[in-house]
Design a protein around this motif. Structure first.
Motif, short mmCIF file in Angstrom:
data_model
loop_
_atom_site.label_atom_id
_atom_site.label_comp_id
_atom_site.label_asym_id
_atom_site.label_seq_id
_atom_site.Cartn_x
_atom_site.Cartn_y
_atom_site.Cartn_z
N ALA A 252 73.78 -5.37 10.10
CA ALA A 252 74.05 -5.18 11.52
C ALA A 252 72.84 -5.55 12.37
N LEU A 253 71.62 -5.32 11.84
CA LEU A 253 70.41 -5.62 12.60
C LEU A 253 70.01 -7.08 12.49
N ALA A 254 70.37 -7.74 11.38
CA ALA A 254 70.01 -9.14 11.19
C ALA A 254 71.00 -10.09 11.84
N HIS A 255 72.23 -9.63 12.07
CA HIS A 255 73.26 -10.46 12.70
C HIS A 255 73.91 -9.62 13.79
N SER A 256 73.34 -9.63 14.97
CA SER A 256 73.77 -8.74 16.06
C SER A 256 75.15 -9.11 16.56
N PRO A 257 75.96 -8.13 16.93
CA PRO A 257 77.26 -8.43 17.54
C PRO A 257 77.08 -9.17 18.85
N PRO A 258 77.92 -10.16 19.14
CA PRO A 258 77.82 -10.85 20.44
C PRO A 258 78.20 -9.90 21.57
N VAL A 259 77.45 -9.96 22.64
CA VAL A 259 77.67 -9.08 23.80
C VAL A 259 77.77 -9.95 25.04
N SER A 260 78.78 -9.72 25.84
CA SER A 260 78.93 -10.50 27.07
C SER A 260 77.84 -10.11 28.07
N PRO A 316 61.03 -16.35 7.13
CA PRO A 316 62.49 -16.30 6.97
C PRO A 316 62.92 -15.49 5.76
N LYS A 317 62.03 -15.33 4.77
CA LYS A 317 62.37 -14.58 3.56
C LYS A 317 62.32 -13.08 3.79
N TYR A 318 61.29 -12.62 4.49
CA TYR A 318 61.06 -11.18 4.64
C TYR A 318 61.42 -10.64 6.02
N ASP A 319 61.61 -11.50 6.99
CA ASP A 319 61.73 -11.05 8.39
C ASP A 319 63.05 -11.41 9.03
N VAL A 320 64.14 -11.36 8.27
CA VAL A 320 65.44 -11.71 8.86
C VAL A 320 65.77 -10.78 10.01
N VAL A 321 65.53 -9.48 9.83
CA VAL A 321 65.81 -8.51 10.89
C VAL A 321 64.84 -8.71 12.06
N ARG A 322 63.56 -8.86 11.76
CA ARG A 322 62.55 -9.03 12.81
C ARG A 322 62.79 -10.30 13.61
N ILE A 323 63.09 -11.40 12.94
CA ILE A 323 63.36 -12.66 13.64
C ILE A 323 64.56 -12.52 14.56
N ASN A 324 65.61 -11.85 14.07
CA ASN A 324 66.79 -11.67 14.90
C ASN A 324 66.50 -10.82 16.13
N GLN A 325 65.72 -9.75 15.97
CA GLN A 325 65.42 -8.88 17.11
C GLN A 325 64.51 -9.58 18.12
N ILE A 326 63.57 -10.41 17.64
CA ILE A 326 62.74 -11.18 18.57
C ILE A 326 63.62 -12.17 19.33
N TYR A 327 64.52 -12.84 18.59
CA TYR A 327 65.44 -13.79 19.24
C TYR A 327 66.27 -13.09 20.31
N GLU A 328 66.79 -11.91 19.99
CA GLU A 328 67.63 -11.20 20.95
C GLU A 328 66.83 -10.81 22.19
N GLN A 329 65.60 -10.34 22.00
CA GLN A 329 64.78 -9.99 23.16
C GLN A 329 64.48 -11.23 23.99
N ALA A 330 64.23 -12.36 23.33
CA ALA A 330 63.99 -13.61 24.04
C ALA A 330 65.23 -14.01 24.83
N LYS A 331 66.39 -13.93 24.19
CA LYS A 331 67.63 -14.35 24.84
C LYS A 331 67.90 -13.54 26.11
N TRP A 332 67.76 -12.22 26.00
CA TRP A 332 68.07 -11.38 27.17
C TRP A 332 67.00 -11.50 28.25
N SER A 333 65.76 -11.81 27.87
CA SER A 333 64.73 -12.01 28.90
C SER A 333 65.01 -13.26 29.71
N ILE A 334 65.63 -14.26 29.10
CA ILE A 334 65.97 -15.50 29.81
C ILE A 334 67.23 -15.32 30.64
#
Length: 713
Positions: A252-260, A316-334
């Motif tokens: 759930a943390l590595a593949h976040s649900p899409p949110v409108s 990418p091997k150890y940080d699947v959750v961390r990469i996803n959470q950074i991506y999500e924070q980046a996405k919402w900041s934009i």
């Protein structure tokens, strides 16, 4: 009242009232000032005479907002007297934590330890490496952005704040589905009950509150049939299709649900100016104090976000959750316009988001497990690449002559903008060597004396690119005696721009083109531009995948959505998508993060300040490697100081001013939009992060972090 002994002598003892919060029972103990805290707790437990585990309990002093945790210290040493009323309360309490991807989880947190250690515990449970990059902040209302905050957020009406979030109270019912609202009715319209793998709500995981060994504990295992059992991560008996709690949570943390965007905006602040961007930073909690000391109480709502934009060792091997959470924070900041971007960049971000959603949705089959594919080969390739870079250095230097200094030499258009004056670009032959750029009238004059020479050391370089019009430029702010001097450079083609921009970025970090990272910086810029190109080609058919319903409002910020028609936005996003449609899931997220890092405003945390002796309000930006003095309204750079020239930094607590002692002089200012400790912590935190070594097995030096961020010499 002092107790009178048999000989009518005062023995110095007095009565101490202690409330046991679990039982809502108050006990009165006769103590004296020499009794240590451990002894008080032993007497209290004996007086209660209740057989239960009290190991997680400690004494809390509400009037002083202070934990009494040093068991060997006496009541006199803490200053506890007869008028004090203490609480005996659990140190671990529940907290509603909103993650960067906007999922809300009920978690158990140590309210007695400092925030830095509390975040370490949260990240360990969530599977996020390098917790020093994150911190907790309180939820801000949109009204908080409209004024300078004079009182702490915990002094607000807590009932109003609690009611506001009750409507988003999520829990898990017996079959693993998400329940919405306090009456536990299933609300399928909630943005937080949708699965990242499809419309079913059953795949979204909610972390339940509790203590080890009790129902609802984060230490228990969740199975689809609702059975909770304490079996050290094993499945409950009789459950054929049970899923371990840890792996379900990681998914759930590595593949976040899409949110409108419409649903997400209720959780996001949308700053409309630099002033409002500065006020956001008031909400960060002090890393050196406990949650209870800062007004956070059991069941309160807090945000867990990346605070320091210096991401270390994204694997990418150890940080699947961390990469996803950074991506999500980046996405919402934009999307929330916390960071500005051009129209072309917005379409590129939208295209990458499309690709990520396609891969997360399982389109393309095995690509959804992108983070684990061929891990051994990825590790070997990365190690060989790092070894090659360290041995060879920059390819600009000839292999046979390691003493040769790299140099750029091109015809470049130059402009020094001035207000109320119209001037055109002038074309010069320019040579970029070390940190200096020399200007000549022509290439033939390059052996003579230049007409101008500028030292770019400590500069700020911002891209000024428009691919549609073939515009490749750089806006530079150069340190000068009277502040920052602005100059503009314009280039003929993309290749020339990428080399000069890479050189300027390295110089801004105190490096030169001789650094081994120059070639990779050029390639990164070229790749970034290639993703922004939206020119169609016969080989690349543009079509909208049937598997993805593209609502343009969810892929670009409101500013761009208002400027361009919805159908045009979708078409342009899909044009840009042809450049990234072959990317895997994790690769697309990393590309999004790199593009986010390339934005001019990335990594700058703003604060409203007043310089010592000045009445004028100004803006200061804290960057991962420098401090920037800025104009409050326009955000233009006035002066830059790099951390490598910083000799000491501290807080004058009497007047609450931050003092930065640079080689070129002292800088002293008071902070108006946040506490001075917050400003100091950002600076000390970035210096702490810069000290991390390449040793992957290094342990986190908590003591050093507090020493660098504590506000004292």
């Amino acid at each position: 009242m002092a107790y009178l002994g048999g000989a009518d002598l005062v023995d110095g003892s007095w009565e101490l009232n202690i409330l046991v919060t679990d039982l809502q029972v108050e006990r009165t103990l006769r103590v004296n000032g020499e009794l240590h805290i451990g002894g008080v707790m032993v007497r209290l437990v004996e007086a209660l005479d209740i057989a239960m585990d009290w190991s997680d309990h400690a004494l809390w002093w509400p009037e002083k907002t202070r934990w009494l945790k040093r068991s060997r210290s006496t009541l006199d040493q803490y200053g506890v007297q007869a008028d004090a009323r203490l609480h005996f309360t659990p140190m671990h309490k529940s907290m509603r934590v909103q993650l960067p991807d906007l999922q809300i989880m009920d978690m158990r947190v140590d309210y007695s330890s400092d925030v830095f250690n509390a975040v370490m515990g949260l990240c360990k449970e969530l599977g996020i490496r390098h917790p020093e990059e994150l911190s907790l902040m309180k939820k801000m209302d949109k009204d908080d952005l409209k004024k300078n905050i004079k009182e702490k957020l915990n002094q607000k009406d807590k009932k109003k704040k609690k009611d506001k979030y009750d409507e988003h109270n999520l829990s898990v019912n017996g079959n693993g589905s998400i329940l919405h609202n306090s009456n536990n009715s299933l609300d399928r319209t909630s943005p937080y009950n949708r699965s990242p793998m499809g419309p079913s709500p059953s795949n979204t995981l909610q972390h339940m509150p509790g203590t080890p060994g009790t129902p609802g504990s984060p230490y228990n295992t969740l199975s689809p049939n609702g059975n909770l059992s304490m079996m050290n991560g094993t499945l409950s008996p009789g459950s054929m299709y049970s899923l371990s709690f840890e792996s379900a949570m990681e998914s759930a943390l590595a593949h976040s649900p899409p949110v409108s965007t419409k649903d997400a905006l209720q959780y996001l602040v949308r700053p409309k100016s630099f002033i409002e961007k500065a006020r956001i930073n008031y909400a960060w909690l002090d890393s050196s104090r406990s949650l209870m000391e800062q007004g956070v109480r059991d069941g309160d709502f807090c945000l867990l976000k990346f605070k320091f934009y210096n991401f270390y060792d994204l694997s990418p091997k150890y940080d699947v959750v961390r990469i996803n959470q950074i991506y999500e924070q980046a996405k919402w900041s934009i999307i929330s316009e916390e960071l500005d971007c051009t129209e072309e960049e917005a379409m590129m971000f939208g295209a990458l988001q499309v690709q990520i959603q396609l891969q997360s949705g399982g389109v393309g089959g095995s690509d959804v497990i992108d983070g684990s594919r061929d891990e051994g080969r990825d590790d070997i390739d990365a190690a060989l690449s790092n070894l090659q870079e360290s041995l060879e250095g920059s390819s600009l230097a000839s292999p046979g002559d390691i003493t040769k200094v790299p140099e750029l030499a091109d015809y470049v258009k130059f402009l020094k903008p001035k207000k109320f004056t119209l001037k055109s670009y002038k074309r010069y032959w320019c040579t970029f060597r070390d940190t200096n750029v020399a200007f000549y009238r022509s290439q033939e004059d390059a052996n003579g004396t230049p007409i101008n020479r500028i030292n770019f050391k400590g500069c700020e370089a911002h891209p000024d690119v428009n691919l549609h019009h073939g515009k490749y430029g750089i806006k530079l702010y150069i340190p000068a005696s009277e502040g920052m001097e602005e100059i503009w450079l314009r280039f003929d083609d993309e290749e020339q721009y990428c080399k000069w921009m890479a050189a300027c970025k390295l110089v801004s970090k105190g490096k030169t083109m001789a650094d081994a990272s120059f070639d990779s910086e050029v390639q990164s810029l070229q790749k970034l531009l290639s993703m922004q190109k939206t020119t169609s080609s016969p080989e690349k058919k543009i079509d909208t995948p049937n598997q993805l319903d593209i609502n343009s409002e969810d892929f670009v910020s409101p500013r761009h959505f208002k400027k361009v028609k919805s159908k045009q936005i979708v078409h342009r996003i899909m044009e840009a998508h042809t450049n990234v449609r072959d990317m895997g899931l994790v690769d697309a997220k990393l590309a999004y993060i790199r593009a986010w890092q390339a934005l001019p405003e990335f990594g700058v945390s703003y604060f409203i300040i007043k310089m010592n002796g000045s009445k004028k309000e100004e803006l200061i930006g804290i960057h991962p490697n420098k401090v920037i003095r800025m104009d409050l309204n326009s955000g233009d750079s006035l002066k830059t100081w790099r951390y490598d020239g910083l000799r000491s930094w501290r807080v004058n607590w009497e007047v609450r001013e931050v003092i930065l002692d640079f080689e070129e002089g002292k800088v002293q200012f008071s902070s108006l939009s946040a506490d001075c400790k917050t400003v100091h912590e950002f600076i000390g935190g970035y210096i702490f992060l810069s000290m991390r070594s390449q040793d992957k097995n290094q342990s986190l030096d908590v003591e050093l972090f507090h020493k660098l961020t504590g506000g004292r010499l």
